[in-house]
Design an enzyme around this catalytic site. Structure first.
Site, PDB file in Angstrom:
ATOM      1  N   GLU A 218      24.136  50.471  54.313  1.00  0.00           N
ATOM      2  CA  GLU A 218      23.111  49.069  53.887  1.00  0.00           C
ATOM      3  C   GLU A 218      23.067  48.171  53.625  1.00  0.00           C
ATOM      4  OE1 GLU A 218      23.485  51.216  50.076  1.00  0.00           O
ATOM      5  OE2 GLU A 218      22.957  53.312  50.390  1.00  0.00           O
ATOM      6  N   LYS A 220      23.359  44.987  52.615  1.00  0.00           N
ATOM      7  CA  LYS A 220      24.417  44.119  50.807  1.00  0.00           C
ATOM      8  C   LYS A 220      23.505  43.749  50.637  1.00  0.00           C
ATOM      9  CE  LYS A 220      28.870  43.058  49.457  1.00  0.00           C
ATOM     10  NZ  LYS A 220      28.426  42.371  48.186  1.00  0.00           N
ATOM     11  N   ARG A 225      24.511  43.447  40.786  1.00  0.00           N
ATOM     12  CA  ARG A 225      24.494  45.558  40.337  1.00  0.00           C
ATOM     13  C   ARG A 225      24.180  45.362  38.674  1.00  0.00           C
ATOM     14  NH1 ARG A 225      29.495  48.633  42.154  1.00  0.00           N
ATOM     15  NH2 ARG A 225      28.657  50.673  42.065  1.00  0.00           N
ATOM     16  N   ARG A 240      26.930  44.884  35.483  1.00  0.00           N
ATOM     17  CA  ARG A 240      28.925  45.341  36.133  1.00  0.00           C
ATOM     18  C   ARG A 240      29.205  44.880  35.375  1.00  0.00           C
ATOM     19  NH1 ARG A 240      30.383  43.439  42.074  1.00  0.00           N
ATOM     20  NH2 ARG A 240      31.815  44.373  42.119  1.00  0.00           N
ATOM     21  N   GLU A 270      21.039  46.954  43.093  1.00  0.00           N
ATOM     22  CA  GLU A 270      21.411  45.920  42.728  1.00  0.00           C
ATOM     23  C   GLU A 270      19.373  45.381  42.428  1.00  0.00           C
ATOM     24  OE1 GLU A 270      24.181  44.708  43.299  1.00  0.00           O
ATOM     25  OE2 GLU A 270      24.141  42.352  44.550  1.00  0.00           O
ATOM     26  N   PHE A 311      21.003  52.343  45.155  1.00  0.00           N
ATOM     27  CA  PHE A 311      21.516  52.836  46.031  1.00  0.00           C
ATOM     28  C   PHE A 311      22.353  53.370  45.272  1.00  0.00           C
ATOM     29  CE2 PHE A 311      23.363  48.958  45.218  1.00  0.00           C
ATOM     30  CZ  PHE A 311      24.923  49.416  44.061  1.00  0.00           C
ATOM     31  N   ARG A 383      39.043  50.327  43.703  1.00  0.00           N
ATOM     32  CA  ARG A 383      38.224  49.305  45.153  1.00  0.00           C
ATOM     33  C   ARG A 383      38.788  50.320  45.960  1.00  0.00           C
ATOM     34  NH1 ARG A 383      36.846  44.704  45.287  1.00  0.00           N
ATOM     35  NH2 ARG A 383      38.037  44.029  43.128  1.00  0.00           N
ATOM     36  N   LYS A 389      32.854  46.579  52.507  1.00  0.00           N
ATOM     37  CA  LYS A 389      31.755  45.157  52.914  1.00  0.00           C
ATOM     38  C   LYS A 389      32.072  44.982  53.645  1.00  0.00           C
ATOM     39  CE  LYS A 389      34.135  43.259  49.108  1.00  0.00           C
ATOM     40  NZ  LYS A 389      33.854  42.338  47.762  1.00  0.00           N
TER      41      LYS A 389
END
Ligand code: AMP
Length: 528
Positions: A218, A220, A225, A240, A270, A311, A383, A389
């Protein structure tokens, strides 16, 4: 429990460096305490004066605390020693003082509370309010202690914590028992902790990290966010950092109302600012102006138009989707959202194809791509190796923990910053470098104001601050350093932007920095 006895416990916990020992002490006292005291006990131990879910926080800064410390307002009649809950309840009242003269009224309430305390109690209360308790406990440790003492699984407790986003709330739910805990629904209109991504230096590496095969790639987007909560036409948008930004983004609310057809849902996407005419993405700092705007919003909407790229769907009509695989979640999203609101993506196992998509994204001015595993659950607040990313330049998100006054032209600004990584094991922020590079004059002024608000210690030429401001940092190299407790130092660090959308716990961790250090060494080895 009396507040003064709580102080003794903090001292005991602070005097041992063993995490197990700290947790044992906590567990012992939890067993002795009345259950009605658990919430204040647990929150105070991690240095939270009030629950995180109280919008706007306590609203009391360093100077107010110092003033109240020096000028406590004594009660007319001697009062009983304060209990933990007395202090907690007073702090909640202070948080809810809003509106006209609120600073003055907050000061008076705090000074009156301090007036009922001994000097030692006043100092410890200040430490809690400033987040300076420094006894080495973080939310995760308390979740562990709760799980031990109540005999509930840590996994269930953690999940509730991530869904509710508030440690105090988890105490309430956990006390109701296993059923309540397992079935805790996300609370619509109260944000949950978002899934995070791990960096890779190339598309090939990203594919490798997710185990190869087919993946979604996708765009970025270089924006901010947001988490969007919807219930029967009512829409709320959270940043976020889990703050409510609905008021500043009426255009995004409108886009969602028109382009999303659901009764109840939590979506993620986003928000990006685009230049009128060229349609190119505008810089992040420009976008942040929209997020903070509370006056003249119409004018801002005209100057800085926004788009949303969705997303994720995490919740739909009463059903939590975090254990549903990403590809199924995506199908649910596609069914309910107009196409132009979706993040641009391809699904492929062909690395060349993924690379050319990445290149096109960069050419268009986007930040890079996200490579996502198709069967991945939505992992709250962690994470993991499911979202990778890939950006053109590797940067680090670091936290400012201190600053020095500048010289010459910069003498009225705090312009030299101490940058730190986060150590989730101890909750400490460890310095890895210093920089005075990268900000504009306007940003230096802004930073000086913000840092003074966050001050916890003043050494004249230098102040130390509550770890709160995250900055994205470009650097040349990571070196071993005996100078810093972290053991590492960045060479030629430069701030590339102020990441107001990120919370300090989302900053790079000590472990990640060590990994990067090793990786850079591998690369150097290859070159030679
Ligand atoms: P970073 O901020 O560098 O850790 O990268 C993760 C962030 O990228 C997320 O928190 C989102 O704000 C942002 N992002 C942009 N596009 C996407 C996307 N398609 N999927 C997930 N996150 C995205």
């Amino acid at each position: 429990m009396l507040f003064k006895d709580f102080i003794r416990i903090c001292m005991r916990i602070g005097s041992t460096s063993s995490i197990t020992e700290k947790k044992n002490i906590v567990a012992t006292y939890l067993k002795e305490l009345e259950r009605s005291e658990w919430k204040s006990f647990i929150l105070f131990l991690v240095g939270k004066p009030i629950p995180d879910s109280i919008e706007g926080g306590l609203g009391v800064g360093y100077s107010t605390i110092m003033k109240a410390l020096k000028n406590p307002i004594k009660p007319l009649f001697p009062s009983n020693p304060l209990t933990l809950n007395d202090v907690f309840n007073e702090l909640i009242k202070i948080a809810y003082i809003r509106g006209k003269d609120s600073s003055k009224r907050k000061f008076e309430a705090l000074a009156s509370l301090m007036g009922r305390m001994s000097r030692e109690e006043r100092i410890w209360l200040s430490k809690i309010i400033l987040g300076e308790l420094r006894i080495g406990l973080v939310d995760g440790h308390l979740l562990g202690a709760l799980s031990n003492v109540l005999g509930l699984s840590l996994e269930d407790i953690r999940r509730a914590y991530l869904l509710r986003g508030d440690l105090g709330d988890v105490v309430d739910v956990a006390l109701k028992g296993v059923e309540a805990l397992r079935n805790v629904p996300p609370r619509l209109f109260s944000p949950i902790r978002p899934m995070l991504a791990t960096p890779a230096s190339s598309i090939a590496e990203a594919y490798n990290m997710i185990g190869g095969g087919e993946a979604a790639v996708e765009v970025k987007y270089d924006g901010a966010r947001v988490q969007i909560h919807i219930k029967n036409g009512r829409v709320k948008i959270f940043s976020r950092r889990l703050t409510d930004v609905t008021y500043s983004l009426p255009d995004v609310v409108e886009i969602v109302r028109n382009g999303v057809s659901v009764d109840e849902a939590i979506l993620e996407g986003e928000v990006v600012a685009y230049e009128r005419g060229s349609g190119k993405p505008l810089p992040f700092q420009t976008l942040m102006k929209r997020f903070k705007r509370i006056y003249n919003i119409e004018e801002a909407m005209e100057l800085i138009p926004l788009k949303i790229h969705l997303f994720e769907i995490i919740y739909l009509n009463g059903k939590l989707l975090i254990d549903t695989p990403y590809s199924d979640r995506y199908d649910l999203l596609v069914e309910r959202v107009s196409e132009e609101l979706l993040a641009n993506r391809i699904v492929t196992s062909n690395i060349r194809e993924a690379e050319s998509f990445y290149k096109r994204a960069l050419d268009y001015g986007h930040e890079g791509v996200m490579v996502k595993r198709l069967n991945s659950p939505y992992i709250l607040g962690v994470r993991g190796k499911h979202w990778i990313k890939v950006k053109s330049k590797e940067t680090l998100d670091l936290v400012i923990v201190g600053a020095e006054w500048g010289h010459g032209r910069r003498s009225s600004w705090l312009s030299d910053y101490y940058l730190a990584v986060y150590d989730p094991n101890s909750g400490e922020y460890l310095v890895v470098g210093k920089t005075f590079k990268g900000l504009t004059d306007e940003e230096f002024q802004y930073m000086t104001k913000r840092l003074l608000e966050l001050k916890v210690k003043d050494e004249g030429f230098r102040i130390w601050v509550k770890p709160e401001i995250v900055v994205e940092v470009d650097f040349n190299e990571i070196q071993k350093s005996p100078k810093y407790k972290s053991g590492l130092a960045l060479r030629l660090a430069r701030i590339t932007r102020i990441r107001e959308d990120k919370s300090p716990e989302e900053a790079a961790t000590l472990e990640e920095l060590y990994q990067l250090y090793e990786r850079q060494f591998e690369k150097k080895g290859k070159v030679i």
